[in-house]
Design a protein around this motif. Structure first.
Motif, PDB file in Angstrom:
ATOM      1  N   MET A 132       0.820  -1.206   0.000  1.00 16.64           N
ATOM      2  CA  MET A 132       0.000   0.000   0.000  1.00 16.64           C
ATOM      3  C   MET A 132       0.858   1.262   0.000  1.00 16.64           C
ATOM      4  SD  MET A 132      -3.101  -0.969  -0.250  1.00 16.64           S
ATOM      5  CE  MET A 132      -2.510  -2.297  -1.285  1.00 16.64           C
ATOM      6  N   SER A 133       2.083   1.164   0.503  1.00 17.64           N
ATOM      7  CA  SER A 133       2.953   2.343   0.491  1.00 17.64           C
ATOM      8  C   SER A 133       3.270   2.766  -0.942  1.00 17.64           C
ATOM      9  CB  SER A 133       4.240   2.044   1.249  1.00 17.64           C
ATOM     10  OG  SER A 133       4.923   0.923   0.668  1.00 17.64           O
ATOM     11  N   LEU A 134       3.477   1.791  -1.809  1.00 17.07           N
ATOM     12  CA  LEU A 134       3.734   2.120  -3.209  1.00 17.07           C
ATOM     13  C   LEU A 134       2.490   2.732  -3.857  1.00 17.07           C
ATOM     14  CD1 LEU A 134       5.603   2.034  -5.649  1.00 17.07           C
ATOM     15  CD2 LEU A 134       4.833  -0.308  -6.094  1.00 17.07           C
ATOM     16  N   PHE A 135       1.304   2.181  -3.531  1.00 20.58           N
ATOM     17  CA  PHE A 135       0.065   2.769  -4.044  1.00 20.58           C
ATOM     18  C   PHE A 135      -0.085   4.203  -3.573  1.00 20.58           C
ATOM     19  CE2 PHE A 135      -1.289  -1.435  -5.303  1.00 20.58           C
ATOM     20  CZ  PHE A 135      -2.173  -1.187  -6.344  1.00 20.58           C
ATOM     21  N   ALA A 136       0.184   4.430  -2.260  1.00 17.04           N
ATOM     22  CA  ALA A 136       0.052   5.791  -1.726  1.00 17.04           C
ATOM     23  C   ALA A 136       1.030   6.742  -2.403  1.00 17.04           C
ATOM     24  CB  ALA A 136       0.281   5.768  -0.212  1.00 17.04           C
ATOM     25  N   MET A 137       2.251   6.283  -2.648  1.00 18.68           N
ATOM     26  CA  MET A 137       3.246   7.136  -3.304  1.00 18.68           C
ATOM     27  C   MET A 137       2.818   7.467  -4.737  1.00 18.68           C
ATOM     28  SD  MET A 137       7.292   6.353  -3.843  1.00 18.68           S
ATOM     29  CE  MET A 137       7.429   5.900  -2.115  1.00 18.68           C
ATOM     30  N   ILE A 138       2.344   6.448  -5.466  1.00 25.38           N
ATOM     31  CA  ILE A 138       1.907   6.701  -6.841  1.00 25.38           C
ATOM     32  C   ILE A 138       0.711   7.645  -6.862  1.00 25.38           C
ATOM     33  CG2 ILE A 138       0.939   5.597  -8.890  1.00 25.38           C
ATOM     34  CD1 ILE A 138       2.586   3.126  -8.216  1.00 25.38           C
ATOM     35  N   GLY A 139      -0.276   7.423  -5.954  1.00 25.67           N
ATOM     36  CA  GLY A 139      -1.427   8.323  -5.905  1.00 25.67           C
ATOM     37  C   GLY A 139      -1.054   9.727  -5.509  1.00 25.67           C
ATOM     38  N   PHE A 140      -0.117   9.849  -4.583  1.00 23.04           N
ATOM     39  CA  PHE A 140       0.323  11.177  -4.169  1.00 23.04           C
ATOM     40  C   PHE A 140       0.975  11.920  -5.334  1.00 23.04           C
ATOM     41  CE2 PHE A 140       3.252  14.190  -2.264  1.00 23.04           C
ATOM     42  CZ  PHE A 140       2.490  14.766  -1.238  1.00 23.04           C
ATOM     43  N   VAL A 141       1.849  11.258  -6.061  1.00 22.35           N
ATOM     44  CA  VAL A 141       2.538  11.901  -7.187  1.00 22.35           C
ATOM     45  C   VAL A 141       1.553  12.260  -8.290  1.00 22.35           C
ATOM     46  CG1 VAL A 141       4.245  11.542  -9.003  1.00 22.35           C
ATOM     47  CG2 VAL A 141       4.735  10.802  -6.671  1.00 22.35           C
ATOM     48  N   PHE A 142       0.664  11.351  -8.637  1.00 21.76           N
ATOM     49  CA  PHE A 142      -0.300  11.644  -9.693  1.00 21.76           C
ATOM     50  C   PHE A 142      -1.273  12.737  -9.289  1.00 21.76           C
ATOM     51  CE2 PHE A 142       1.107   7.764 -11.731  1.00 21.76           C
ATOM     52  CZ  PHE A 142       0.930   8.056 -13.073  1.00 21.76           C
ATOM     53  N   GLY A 143      -1.680  12.744  -8.009  1.00 21.64           N
ATOM     54  CA  GLY A 143      -2.563  13.816  -7.546  1.00 21.64           C
ATOM     55  C   GLY A 143      -1.906  15.170  -7.622  1.00 21.64           C
ATOM     56  N   ALA A 144      -0.620  15.237  -7.208  1.00 16.08           N
ATOM     57  CA  ALA A 144       0.097  16.507  -7.274  1.00 16.08           C
ATOM     58  C   ALA A 144       0.292  16.958  -8.717  1.00 16.08           C
ATOM     59  CB  ALA A 144       1.437  16.368  -6.560  1.00 16.08           C
ATOM     60  N   ILE A 145       0.639  16.030  -9.595  1.00 20.96           N
ATOM     61  CA  ILE A 145       0.831  16.401 -11.007  1.00 20.96           C
ATOM     62  C   ILE A 145      -0.479  16.843 -11.642  1.00 20.96           C
ATOM     63  CG2 ILE A 145       1.442  15.464 -13.271  1.00 20.96           C
ATOM     64  CD1 ILE A 145       3.514  13.723 -11.900  1.00 20.96           C
ATOM     65  N   ALA A 146      -1.576  16.143 -11.343  1.00 16.64           N
ATOM     66  CA  ALA A 146      -2.872  16.518 -11.913  1.00 16.64           C
ATOM     67  C   ALA A 146      -3.309  17.902 -11.431  1.00 16.64           C
ATOM     68  CB  ALA A 146      -3.910  15.466 -11.550  1.00 16.64           C
ATOM     69  N   ALA A 147      -3.141  18.180 -10.160  1.00 19.42           N
ATOM     70  CA  ALA A 147      -3.536  19.490  -9.641  1.00 19.42           C
ATOM     71  C   ALA A 147      -2.678  20.600 -10.244  1.00 19.42           C
ATOM     72  CB  ALA A 147      -3.438  19.488  -8.117  1.00 19.42           C
ATOM     73  N   SER A 148      -1.360  20.354 -10.314  1.00 15.97           N
ATOM     74  CA  SER A 148      -0.481  21.378 -10.890  1.00 15.97           C
ATOM     75  C   SER A 148      -0.841  21.632 -12.350  1.00 15.97           C
ATOM     76  CB  SER A 148       0.982  20.928 -10.776  1.00 15.97           C
ATOM     77  OG  SER A 148       1.330  20.693  -9.419  1.00 15.97           O
ATOM     78  N   SER A 149      -1.102  20.569 -13.111  1.00 18.56           N
ATOM     79  CA  SER A 149      -1.477  20.758 -14.513  1.00 18.56           C
ATOM     80  C   SER A 149      -2.791  21.520 -14.640  1.00 18.56           C
ATOM     81  CB  SER A 149      -1.600  19.385 -15.190  1.00 18.56           C
ATOM     82  OG  SER A 149      -0.395  18.658 -15.100  1.00 18.56           O
ATOM     83  N   TRP A 150      -3.725  21.241 -13.751  1.00 13.62           N
ATOM     84  CA  TRP A 150      -5.001  21.954 -13.797  1.00 13.62           C
ATOM     85  C   TRP A 150      -4.816  23.448 -13.558  1.00 13.62           C
ATOM     86  CZ3 TRP A 150      -9.848  21.942 -15.226  1.00 13.62           C
ATOM     87  CH2 TRP A 150     -10.736  22.851 -14.654  1.00 13.62           C
TER      88      TRP A 150
END
Length: 769
Positions: A448-466
Motif C-alpha cells: 500500500m505504500s507504493l500505491f500511496a506514493m503513486i497516488g500522491f505523485v499523480f494527484g500533485a501532477i494533476a492538480a499542478s497541470s489543472w
C-alpha cells in the motif's frame, strides 16, 4: 581532417533561427505552484487515499513456484533409443524449450483440471458454491438437479483450461536446464497445490508419452514381423526347391560336383604321371637291350632277385671258364662244358630281361587305358559343371534374396523385442528439484505504500497541470511580470529591414554564395611507403625494353594483389566505368597540389595497378610545364628505338612508347599549351577509333588550370585528386575544388600521397649510392 560522409556544399551556412518566446517562465511556474501549494497538497493526499482504497479493493494474488530440471540427454539404458539425442548446445536448448512449452499443453492442463477439480472451482470458471446452493434448495423440495450434458461439460472444461492458462507462467533459466513453473491463485495453498500438481502431471505425461511411443513402435514392428516371416519362408522354400531341381548337393563349403571335378582332375594328373613313368621305364629297358652288351645292366632289372641270382651264377661260370682256359686246352671237354654253362646262363638272363620288358609294356598299356578313362570321366564332369554354373546364377540370386529377407526379419525381430522392453523403462531425466511451498506474501497488488506514493505523485501532477491550464486559458491578460519583460518594438526597425531587402534584391548573387551541385562521396586511398619499393634509375636497367619500374621512382611492390590501396583503386576504376556510360575507352585524369613529381608517381602506380589487373593502358603526360613523366620515359627509351608506336602528339619526339609493363606512354609535346592540349584530345580520339586500349590515364594537367586545360578535363570521364600529406590536405582539396568549378562533380577519388618527398628521397638515394 576531411569528412567525406556528407556531400560537399559550397554555400554559406545559414544563420541560427530565432527562438520563440515561451508562454511561462520557470520562475512564474514555480510562483504559481507555490501559491497553490495547499490545494496541490490536498489533491496529492486525495490521490494517495484513492490509490490506497483502490489497492485494498483489488483481489490479492499469491504465486507459488516449483522448479523442474529437464535434462535433454536422458538416461542411456539401451544402445538404440527411439528418438535421437541432441548433441550440440543449441539442439539441447531447443529440446528444453520444447519441454517447457509441453508443460502448458492442453493434455497436461486437462489432467490438472481433472485431478484438482478446477471445473468446479469458481476461480477457474466452475459453478462452485452457486451450484451447491441450487442443489441443496432443489433437494429440500424433493427435486433432483438436471445432469449436465456433454456439451456443457466440455464448455466448462474449456473455460477452466483458458483460466488455468492465464494463471501459469513458465520461465526457463538462461544457459541452464532449469524451468520455473509459477502458478498464481487467490488462495496461497491452492497456488502451491496447483504448481506441484502441474509438475507431477507433466512428469507422468512425459513417462506415459515415452511408453506410448515405445508401445506404438512395438505394435508397428510386430505387425510387420508376420509379413517378413512369411517372406523369409517363401524365399527359403524357393531356394531349396531350386537346389533340388538342379542337383545342387554338397556341403556348406562346396558342391559335390565341384568336389568330384577337383578329385578327378587330381587323379588324371596322377595317371598321366604314372603313364609317363611306365613309358620311361620301358624306353630304358628297350634301350639297354639294343645297345648294351649286358642286357640286364639297368636299374629295373637289377632290382629283381632272380636276375641278381642269375648274374651271380654267370659271374661264377665266367670265373671258372677263365681258370680252365688257363689250365686246359680249347678242346678239353671240361672247358667245353663250362663254356656251354656260361652261354646257358646268359640266355636265361636274356629271357628274364625280355619278361621284364613285356611287363613294362603291359604296365604302360594299363596306365594309358586308365588315363583315357579318367579323361573321359573328367570331360563328362566338366559339362555337368558348366551346366551347374549357368544354373548357379539364379541360385546366388535366390541366396541373396534369402539373406536379405533374413537380415531384415532379424533386425525387425530384435528391434521389436527392444521396444517391447522399453515400454517399462523410464529414460526421462526430468525431475523436480524444488517443490512449491505455500507463499507467505502476495505477488499482486504491491504494498500500500507504493500505491500511496503513486497516488500522491499523480494527484500533485494533476492538480499542478489543472492550475497551469486554468492560468493559461482563463487569466485573459498577461501578468505584470510578463508585461515588464516584454520589449516594446522600436519604430526604426521597419525601415532598416526594408533597406536590407532592397539591397539583397538589387545586388546580384556572388559566386561564393550561389548554390553548387553536390558531389557524391569520393573514394579515399592511401599510398604509403609499405606499398612501394624504391629503385635507382638506370642501375637496374635490363636492356630488354622500357621498364616503368626502373625509372628511379617508387613503384608498387609485386606479389601483393589484395592490398587496401589496390582494392580502392579497383573501386575507382569501377566508378569510372559507370560514369563513362558505355564509351569505348574511358579517360581518367589525376590532378595534384604541390610538386608535380608526387602526382606523376601516383599516376604511374595507378597505371601499373590497372595493367596488373589485365587492362591495356595508355598513359599521357598532360603536364606541358614540368614534363616529369616524359623526361623519365624518354631517357629510358633512347636506347630502345624499336619501342616507339604509331600514336603521337604533333611531332616525332612525342610518339607513343611501348613498355614491358603492358602500358603505352605518350610523352608531352613541346610548344604552346593550347596546341599541346588539342594534340592530346586528337590522340585520345584516334586511340578510341583505333581501339587496342582499355583505359586512358592523364598525368595532369598541372594546377592552376588554364582555359585549354579545362577543355581537356571536359573530355575526361572522371577525376582523381592527389593530396600530398606533407601539405595541409584540407587546403589542398579546397584549392583543387575551387579550381575545378563545375567539373568537381567528376571527382571519384582522393589519393593521400604519404610517400617521402622527392628532396628527401634524393638525399637518401645519394646516401645509398
Amino acid at each position: 581532417m576531411l569528412d567525406y560522409n556528407q556531400p560537399i556544399d559550397r554555400a554559406r551556412p545559414e544563420g541560427p533561427q530565432q527562438r520563440l518566446e515561451a508562454g511561462f517562465s520557470v520562475l512564474e511556474l514555480v510562483n504559481l505552484v507555490w501559491r497553490r501549494k495547499v490545494a496541490i497538497a490536498a489533491a496529492a493526499l486525495l490521490g494517495a487515499t484513492l490509490a490506497v482504497t483502490a489497492g485494498k479493493s483489488l483481489t490479492p494474488r499469491y504465486t507459488a513456484t516449483a522448479q523442474l530440471y529437464v535434462d535433454p540427454r536422458e538416461l542411456q539404458l539401451v544402445d538404440r533409443e527411439l528418438t535421437p539425442r541432441a548433441q550440440d548446445v543449441s539442439g539441447m536448448s531447443m529440446v528444453v524449450e520444447s519441454q517447457a512449452r509441453l508443460i502448458t499443453s492442453n493434455s497436461v492442463l486437462l489432467r490438472v483440471i481433472e485431478q484438482a477439480g478446477l471445473d468446479k472451482d469458481p476461480e477457474f470458471g466452475g459453478g462452485g458454491d452457486d451450484k451447491s446452493l441450487t442443489t441443496s434448495l432443489l433437494g429440500l423440495i424433493g427435486l433432483q438437479p438436471r445432469a449436465p450434458s456433454a456439451t456443457e461439460t466440455k464448455e466448462v472444461q474449456l473455460a477452466a483450461l483458458e483460466a488455468l492458462n492465464r494463471h501459469i507462467t513458465i520461465r526457463k533459466t538462461e544457459k541452464s536446464f532449469i524451468v520455473d513453473i509459477e502458478v498464481w491463485s487467490t488462495d496461497p495453498a491452492k497456488a502451491a497445490m496447483l504448481a506441484n500438481t502441474l509438475t507431477n502431471v507433466y512428469l507422468t505425461e512425459s513417462r506415459n508419452s515415452q511408453a506410448l511411443a515405445a508401445r506404438r513402435a512395438t505394435s508397428e514392428l510386430s505387425g510387420r514381423l508376420k509379413e517378413l516371416r512369411e517372406r523369409l519362408r517363401n524365399a527359403e522354400t524357393a531356394l531349396a526347391t531350386y537346389k533340388a531341381q538342379n542337383n545342387f548337393v554338397g556341403t556348406q563349403d562346396a558342391l559335390i560336383s565341384d568336389q568330384q571335378l577337383s578329385s578327378s582332375n587330381q587323379r588324371l594328373s596322377a595317371a598321366r604321371a604314372a603313364t609317363m613313368d611306365a613309358q620311361a621305364r620301358l624306353d630304358q629297358i628297350e634301350a639297354s637291350r639294343r645297345t648294351a652288351a649286358d642286357a640286364g645292366a639297368n636299374a629295373e632289372v637289377l632290382q629283381s632277385p632272380t636276375i641278381a641270382n642269375l648274374r651271380a651264377q654267370y659271374a661264377d661260370a665266367r670265373k671258372k671258364y677263365a681258370e680252365q682256359t688257363a689250365e686246359l686246352g680249347p678242346r678239353h671237354p671240361a672247358l667245353r662244358q663250362t663254356e656251354k654253362q656260361v652261354e646257358d646262363i646268359k640266355r636265361v638272363i636274356s629271357e628274364e630281361v625280355d619278361r621284364f620288358a613285356q611287363s613294362a609294356k603291359n604296365d604302360l598299356t594299363r596306365a594309358r587305358d586308365f588315363e583315357a578313362s579318367l579323361n573321359r570321366a573328367l570331360e563328362v564332369q566338366k559339362r555337368q559343371s558348366v551346366q551347374l554354373s549357368q544354373a548357379a546364377v539364379r541360385l546366388r540370386e535366390l541366396e541373396r534374396e534369402v539373406d536379405a529377407s533374413r537380415d531384415v526379419y532379424q533386425s525387425f525381430f530384435k528391434r521389436s523385442r527392444e521396444t517391447e522392453e522399453q515400454e517399462t523403462l523410464n529414460t526421462s531425466a526430468a525431475r523436480v528439484i524444488g517443490e512449491a511451498t505455500v507463499p507467505q506474501r502476495r505477488s499482486f497488488p504491491p504494498g500500500m505504500s507504493l500505491f500511496a506514493m503513486i497516488g500522491f505523485v499523480f494527484g500533485a501532477i494533476a492538480a499542478s497541470s489543472w492550475f497551469v491550464a486554468a492560468e493559461l486559458l482563463f487569466a485573459g491578460a498577461p501578468t505584470p511580470a510578463r508585461r515588464e519583460r516584454t520589449p516594446t518594438p522600436q519604430a526604426p526597425r521597419a525601415p532598416e529591414v526594408a533597406h536590407a531587402r532592397a539591397e539583397l534584391a538589387a545586388s546580384p548573387p556572388q559566386p561564393s554564395t550561389m548554390e553548387r551541385p553536390l558531389i557524391e562521396k569520393p573514394l579515399i586511398a592511401r599510398l604509403q611507403e609499405a606499398d612501394v619499393i624504391h629503385t635507382l634509375g638506370a642501375i637496374l636497367a635490363t636492356g630488354s625494353g622500357v621498364d616503368l619500374t626502373r625509372l628511379g621512382w617508387p613503384t608498387l611492390r609485386p606479389g601483393f594483389p589484395l592490398t587496401s590501396l589496390l582494392n580502392t583503386w579497383r573501386d575507382m576504376r569501377a566508378a569510372l566505368a559507370r560514369r563513362a556510360g558505355g564509351k569505348t575507352i574511358p579517360v581518367i585524369a589525376l590532378l595534384g597540389a604541390g610538386e608535380t613529381v608526387g602526382r606523376s608517381v601516383t599516376a604511374l602506380n595507378f597505371a601499373l595497378a590497372a595493367a596488373r589487373d589485365g587492362a591495356r593502358v595508355l598513359m599521357i603526360d598532360a603536364d606541358h610545364q614540368a614534363h616529369s613523366l616524359s623526361n623519365k620515359v624518354n631517357r629510358s627509351s633512347k636506347s630502345e628505338p624499336s619501342a616507339r608506336g604509331w600514336l603521337s602528339i604533333g611531332s616525332n619526339a612525342a610518339r607513343e612508347i611501348k613498355t614491358v609493363n603492358g602500358i603505352s606512354v605518350l610523352p608531352a609535346a613541346d610548344g604552346d599549351a593550347g596546341k599541346a592540349v588539342e594534340a592530346i584530345r586528337k590522340a585520345i580520339a584516334q586511340a578510341r577509333s583505333a581501339g587496342g586500349y582499355d583505359l586512358v590515364i592523364l598525368d595532369g594537367p598541372a594546377m592552376p588550370l588554364s582555359a585549354s586545360a579545362r577543355k581537356l578535363l571536359d573530355d575526361a570521364d572522371a577525376l582523381v585528386a592527389v593530396l600530398p600529406t606533407s601539405l595541409d590536405i584540407n587546403d589542398s582539396l579546397e584549392e583543387i575544388l575551387g579550381t575545378l568549378g563545375r567539373a568537381e562533380r567528376k571527382l571519384v577519388g582522393v589519393v593521400l600521397d604519404e610517400l617521402t618527398p622527392a628532396t628527401q628521397a634524393r638525399q637518401r638515394g645519394r646516401q645509398y649510392a
